[in-house]
Write a protein that holds these residues in place. Sequence first.
Motif, PDB file in Angstrom:
ATOM      1  N   ALA A 190      20.949 -24.644   8.034  1.00  0.00           N
ATOM      2  CA  ALA A 190      20.861 -25.256   9.058  1.00  0.00           C
ATOM      3  C   ALA A 190      20.059 -26.680   9.424  1.00  0.00           C
ATOM      4  O   ALA A 190      19.568 -27.388   7.984  1.00  0.00           O
ATOM      5  N   THR A 191      20.455 -27.289   9.958  1.00  0.00           N
ATOM      6  CA  THR A 191      20.306 -29.191   9.853  1.00  0.00           C
ATOM      7  C   THR A 191      19.027 -29.212  11.594  1.00  0.00           C
ATOM      8  O   THR A 191      19.729 -28.898  12.633  1.00  0.00           O
ATOM      9  N   THR A 192      18.075 -29.884  11.557  1.00  0.00           N
ATOM     10  CA  THR A 192      17.590 -29.739  12.923  1.00  0.00           C
ATOM     11  C   THR A 192      17.188 -31.618  12.655  1.00  0.00           C
ATOM     12  O   THR A 192      17.377 -32.366  11.770  1.00  0.00           O
ATOM     13  N   GLN A 193      17.039 -31.752  13.529  1.00  0.00           N
ATOM     14  CA  GLN A 193      16.961 -33.165  14.294  1.00  0.00           C
ATOM     15  C   GLN A 193      15.534 -33.501  14.583  1.00  0.00           C
ATOM     16  O   GLN A 193      14.463 -32.696  14.928  1.00  0.00           O
ATOM     17  N   GLN A 194      15.593 -34.882  13.336  1.00  0.00           N
ATOM     18  CA  GLN A 194      13.499 -35.247  12.803  1.00  0.00           C
ATOM     19  C   GLN A 194      12.645 -35.125  14.583  1.00  0.00           C
ATOM     20  O   GLN A 194      11.087 -35.522  14.176  1.00  0.00           O
TER      21      GLN A 194
ATOM     22  N   LEU B 117      11.654 -32.704  16.725  1.00  0.00           N
ATOM     23  CA  LEU B 117      10.591 -31.586  16.293  1.00  0.00           C
ATOM     24  C   LEU B 117       9.138 -32.514  16.455  1.00  0.00           C
ATOM     25  O   LEU B 117       9.928 -33.745  15.141  1.00  0.00           O
TER      26      LEU B 117
ATOM     27  N   ILE C 237      16.828 -36.152   9.278  1.00  0.00           N
ATOM     28  CA  ILE C 237      17.616 -34.833   9.598  1.00  0.00           C
ATOM     29  C   ILE C 237      16.472 -34.427   8.387  1.00  0.00           C
ATOM     30  O   ILE C 237      15.705 -34.248   7.982  1.00  0.00           O
TER      31      ILE C 237
ATOM     32  N   TRP D  85      17.533 -27.317   6.125  1.00  0.00           N
ATOM     33  CA  TRP D  85      16.952 -25.710   5.155  1.00  0.00           C
ATOM     34  C   TRP D  85      17.595 -25.170   4.923  1.00  0.00           C
ATOM     35  O   TRP D  85      18.976 -24.650   5.334  1.00  0.00           O
TER      36      TRP D  85
ATOM     37  N   TYR E 156      15.373 -20.827  16.698  1.00  0.00           N
ATOM     38  CA  TYR E 156      15.311 -21.231  15.109  1.00  0.00           C
ATOM     39  C   TYR E 156      15.074 -19.725  14.019  1.00  0.00           C
ATOM     40  O   TYR E 156      14.480 -19.831  13.108  1.00  0.00           O
TER      41      TYR E 156
ATOM     42  N   GLY F 134      12.869 -25.063  11.230  1.00  0.00           N
ATOM     43  CA  GLY F 134      12.055 -25.773  11.928  1.00  0.00           C
ATOM     44  C   GLY F 134      10.491 -24.928  11.946  1.00  0.00           C
ATOM     45  O   GLY F 134      10.143 -25.032  12.769  1.00  0.00           O
TER      46      GLY F 134
END
Length: 189
Positions: free
Chosen positions: A8-12, A15, A59, A62, A128, A140
């Motif tokens: 997965a990739t999350t936007q900093q 969060l 980003i 994970w 998540y 996350g």
Amino acid sequence: MAETSLIATTQQAALRPLAVGGQTAVGSVWQIAAHLRRARGPDHAALFAEPTPDPGRGIIDWYAPGEGEAVPLPSLPQDGRAAAEARLASLFADIGAEAAALKASQREGDRLLGELLALAVRVPDPSYIRVRGGRPVLVGWGHEAGGRSVGPELLEKAADLPPPRHPILFPPRPAEAPRRADQEERHSE
């Protein structure tokens, strides 16, 4: 040992990391993983995907061991979801017990690690929680979004949850009647 790959990739910016004592849970990834491996075993440490932040792109990637797609828990078919939730509940219970034991320690460092461990199992929402090869993995983790996060309480039955908090509502203030133009003229004289 299984090879790790991106799940997965999350936007900093979306969060907010959870922290205690000026230290973020996700920033303590190596301490948390090492402690869980020693105290509870590799399956407990593997619950937490490895974060790789890229501040330049804003980003966090994970990574987790295994092969195949890491499916969000809410997207699983009911039978797969029930099995993943049962495994997750067991891991959460063990990690919760470990966090409680650490928080009760005489050593300040242990108490801090216990607090960080309690924050680590929090994720912004159920999406998540990923499942790869039948094993739950948190991405996350140690973060919230919009001031909200979920953790072990997510798996409790609705009857077991504390009642929701409702804001205290006060009666509305009576609105002042709009002034007419002839009233305004009298006040200005």
